[in-house]
Design an enzyme around this catalytic site. Structure first.
Site, mmCIF file in Angstrom:
data_model
loop_
_atom_site.group_PDB
_atom_site.id
_atom_site.type_symbol
_atom_site.label_atom_id
_atom_site.label_comp_id
_atom_site.label_asym_id
_atom_site.label_seq_id
_atom_site.Cartn_x
_atom_site.Cartn_y
_atom_site.Cartn_z
ATOM 1 C CD GLU A 30 5.907 102.892 46.719
ATOM 2 O OE1 GLU A 30 6.828 102.598 47.502
ATOM 3 O OE2 GLU A 30 5.194 102.049 46.156
ATOM 4 C CB CYS A 66 13.374 107.978 48.027
ATOM 5 S SG CYS A 66 13.264 107.021 46.524
HETATM 6 P P1 NAP Z 1 6.781 116.292 48.981
HETATM 7 O O1 NAP Z 1 7.146 117.662 49.375
HETATM 8 O O2 NAP Z 1 6.191 115.386 49.994
HETATM 9 O O3 NAP Z 1 5.763 116.444 47.745
HETATM 10 C C1 NAP Z 1 5.307 115.335 47.032
HETATM 11 C C2 NAP Z 1 4.035 115.701 46.297
HETATM 12 O O4 NAP Z 1 2.968 115.942 47.223
HETATM 13 C C3 NAP Z 1 4.131 116.963 45.447
HETATM 14 O O5 NAP Z 1 3.408 116.763 44.267
HETATM 15 C C4 NAP Z 1 3.459 117.999 46.321
HETATM 16 O O6 NAP Z 1 2.962 119.103 45.594
HETATM 17 C C5 NAP Z 1 2.339 117.167 46.902
HETATM 18 N N1 NAP Z 1 1.706 117.681 48.113
HETATM 19 C C6 NAP Z 1 2.251 118.472 49.075
HETATM 20 N N2 NAP Z 1 1.327 118.711 50.044
HETATM 21 C C7 NAP Z 1 0.201 118.051 49.689
HETATM 22 C C8 NAP Z 1 -1.087 117.902 50.276
HETATM 23 N N3 NAP Z 1 -1.413 118.475 51.437
HETATM 24 N N4 NAP Z 1 -2.002 117.160 49.634
HETATM 25 C C9 NAP Z 1 -1.692 116.553 48.470
HETATM 26 N N5 NAP Z 1 -0.511 116.667 47.854
HETATM 27 C C10 NAP Z 1 0.438 117.390 48.469
HETATM 28 O O7 NAP Z 1 8.034 115.524 48.354
HETATM 29 P P2 NAP Z 1 9.128 116.059 47.336
HETATM 30 O O8 NAP Z 1 9.962 117.086 48.003
HETATM 31 O O9 NAP Z 1 8.519 116.380 46.028
HETATM 32 O O10 NAP Z 1 9.984 114.723 47.119
HETATM 33 C C11 NAP Z 1 10.969 114.307 48.006
HETATM 34 C C12 NAP Z 1 10.468 113.243 48.949
HETATM 35 O O11 NAP Z 1 9.941 112.141 48.213
HETATM 36 C C13 NAP Z 1 11.585 112.641 49.798
HETATM 37 O O12 NAP Z 1 11.122 112.461 51.115
HETATM 38 C C14 NAP Z 1 11.854 111.310 49.124
HETATM 39 O O13 NAP Z 1 12.442 110.345 49.952
HETATM 40 C C15 NAP Z 1 10.488 110.913 48.683
HETATM 41 N N6 NAP Z 1 10.547 109.934 47.599
HETATM 42 C C16 NAP Z 1 10.203 108.631 47.844
HETATM 43 C C17 NAP Z 1 10.310 107.674 46.847
HETATM 44 C C18 NAP Z 1 9.953 106.230 47.061
HETATM 45 O O14 NAP Z 1 9.823 105.501 46.079
HETATM 46 N N7 NAP Z 1 9.809 105.762 48.281
HETATM 47 C C19 NAP Z 1 10.770 108.062 45.594
HETATM 48 C C20 NAP Z 1 11.094 109.404 45.375
HETATM 49 C C21 NAP Z 1 10.971 110.326 46.382
HETATM 50 P P3 NAP Z 1 3.781 120.525 45.604
HETATM 51 O O15 NAP Z 1 5.059 120.292 44.923
HETATM 52 O O16 NAP Z 1 2.870 121.416 44.834
HETATM 53 O O17 NAP Z 1 3.940 120.905 47.031
#
Ligand code: NAP
Ligand code: MG
Length: 524
Positions: free
Chosen positions: A287, A321
């Site tokens: 997602e 998002c």
């Molecule tokens: P993010 O930076 O992509 O991080 C998401 C998760 O992935 C965090 O738990 C992060 O941990 C982890 N992560 C980072 N690098 C990783 C790796 N190499 N391997 C495994 N896990 C890893 O996203 P965010 O800033 O938290 O959230 C914002 C994003 O989420 C936006 O792009 C938004 O659109 C999207 N989103 C989508 C939806 C949907 O339903 N489509 C809903 C909500 C949000 P760390 O925090 O420790 O880096």
């Protein structure tokens, strides 16, 4: 415990006791900040050698919790524990699993004020957004339970073989995959951990949960609800630490049988590729981000459009998002709508998100705060003008946290890269279009396809639903142009670069994603 249920209706017209309950919880919490929280592996409270302080974006002097900086050994231990618990949990009758999950959901509801207060301080969400995230989590879990029951455990008697002389019984069963990994984002740390976790657990999988580092504390409080509901040791494992190390170790492990990742496009696409490196294909539910358009026709009710756009552009400081990040307005109503948006947006109250009157709290961390300044500079250089906003807030309490003005941009040429880039901040670009066909072609010309909104006549709405490339669509909705999905009402998921499964969470087709089918033919 609240005596009422937070629903769609109370969300927009909250009763007084909601405010009283929330205020009391904030007061209690503020006296009790800074405790150490452990990981949870095989039912044991596990500490790491290294720790990190979880600061509040509301006031960075506040240390909300001391959390564990887990490493690849903790990742392995959590997977081992989940593997060990799988035979027991998957053979627990689904009715019993449903009972335990319903208990967890009811504990979430009982604790809603304490959890909502923690959410407001850790994420920076206002009180209604915070309470909404918590209640949505309970509702997502209830929805998975309801689906399991409605489908009678997904056990289906198929036709009998037509071969004369043989009596064959054919039964289709859906069975859990095994060890499921849930990696969640900071912005809806409760719903986007608890929703997938609830589905995976009802289906009979065991879990490893890795929350976003910014929201490790609140997710630990969610895990407590699963544990306190009596879900057995090893079924739900919880590890905290950097995504780039701990998270990556989980993704690289062949011990994982399926993943739900919610987060950014870049991290999700990399995970998809890394997760493909095993001797067979495993399910991965992604997602991802959005660049959600709102299209406003000359036939729109502009009052509704104004309130819907403002709510979706700036709710949770634009860090949804589903945020309305692009507004495309038909020429003849452009000036009128832009005038209304300016007037309404200038009145939004920015401040401490636990205050009753605050609409916008801070953005989540320093890096987002710096991004805001950089994007505003880039917009300025690129010819955009700030209809409202464009600056960070300074002075007094604002200097302690990450406060950014709600920002509408006009006159930015459609060729500018920020029309297609997810900023994930309170910045929304507004553009003038000649007609609805031009609006639709711009709306669809992005890598994403998450949510979309429309304001116009009834005839036009059919055209909009038919043409728009998005998984969640709304027409003429004042509650939010592109935001505010709720399980059982608007199942949530994206097309194109916004999601991988093509099936929306909180809807009819979601729970089966967590199980594979087995056909059982038995000849008498
Ligand atoms: P993010 O930076 O992509 O991080 C998401 C998760 O992935 C965090 O738990 C992060 O941990 C982890 N992560 C980072 N690098 C990783 C790796 N190499 N391997 C495994 N896990 C890893 O996203 P965010 O800033 O938290 O959230 C914002 C994003 O989420 C936006 O792009 C938004 O659109 C999207 N989103 C989508 C939806 C949907 O339903 N489509 C809903 C909500 C949000 P760390 O925090 O420790 O880096
Ligand atoms: Mg923090």
């Amino acid at each position: 415990m609240a005596d009422f249920k937070l629903t769609y209706a109370t969300m927009f017209n909250p009763p007084e006791e909601l405010h009283a309950g929330f205020d009391k919880a904030v007061e209690k919490l503020k006296k009790n900040m800074g405790q150490e929280y452990t990981m949870l592996i095989d039912g044991k409270e596990v500490k790491a050698d290294e720790k990190f302080d979880d600061h509040s974006p509301v006031n960075t002097d506040w240390v909300l919790a001391k959390m564990q900086k887990g490493n690849s050994k903790h990742a392995q231990d959590a997977l081992t524990a989940a593997r060990k618990a799988f035979p027991m949990w998957s053979h627990t009758p689904w009715q019993k699993r449903v009972e335990l999950l319903r208990k967890a959901a009811s504990l979430i509801e009982e604790r809603i004020f304490d959890l909502g207060a923690a959410m407001a301080l850790e994420v920076g969400k206002n009180r209604m957004e915070s309470l909404g995230d918590v209640q949505e989590t309970a509702d997502l879990i209830y929805y998975s339970c309801y689906q399991m029951e409605k489908n009678d455990g997904y056990i289906v008697e198929m036709g009998k073989d037509p071969l004369v002389g043989y009596d064959a019984r054919n039964v289709s069963v859906l069975r859990p995959y095994g060890v499921w990994l849930v990696v969640s984002p900071f912005n809806f740390p409760f719903a986007l951990t608890g929703g997938p976790a609830g589905a995976a657990l009802v289906a009979g999988n065991t879990l490893v949960i890795k929350p976003a580092t910014d929201t490790a504390w609140i997710v630990r409080l969610l895990v407590d609800c699963f544990r306190d509901a009596g879900i057995p040791d090893g079924v739900v494992n919880f590890v905290t630490g950097p995504g780039s190390t701990l998270g990556q170790a989980l993704v690289d492990s062949s011990e994982v049988d399926g993943v739900t990742f919610t987060g950014s496009f870049d991290v999700g696409m990399k995970m998809f590729q890394d997760f493909g490196k095993r001797n067979y294909v495993r399910p991965i539910i992604l997602e991802l981000g959005g660049k959600n358009p709102v299209v406003v026709s000359k036939n729109a009710d502009l009052e509704r459009a104004t309130i819907g756009i403002i709510r979706s552009a700036f709710g949770l400081q634009g860090q949804k998002c589903s945020a309305a990040s692009r507004v495309l307005v038909e020429d003849s109503v452009y000036d009128d709508l832009v005038g209304r948006l300016k007037e309404t947006a200038s009145k939004l109250v920015i401040g401490d998100p636990t205050d009753r009157n605050t609409y916008n709290g801070p953005v989540v961390n320093k890096s987002s705060y710096n991004d805001f300044k950089d994007f505003c500079e880039e917009i300025n250089q690129g010819g955009g003008k700030f209809l409202v906003g464009g600056n960070v807030k300074t002075g007094g309490m604002f200097d302690k946290g990450y406060y950014c003005e709600s920002t509408f941009v006009v006159d930015l040429p459609f060729s500018h890269r920020l029309w297609k880039h997810e900023m994930f901040l309170p910045i929304t670009t507004i553009g003038r279009v000649k007609n609805m066909d031009e609006a639709m072609s711009i709306a669809n010309d992005v890598n994403y396809g998450l949510t979309a909104g429309f304001y116009g006549s009834p005839e036009e709405t059919e055209w909009f639903f038919d043409k728009i490339e998005a998984g969640v669509t709304y027409a003429n909705r004042p509650q939010g142009a592109t935001t505010g999905a709720w399980p059982g009402f608007q199942p949530f998921g994206g097309w194109k670069g916004s999601g991988s499964s093509g099936k929306n969470a909180g809807g009819h087709y979601y729970l089966p994603l967590y199980m594979h089918e087995q056909i059982r033919t038995l000849v008498k």
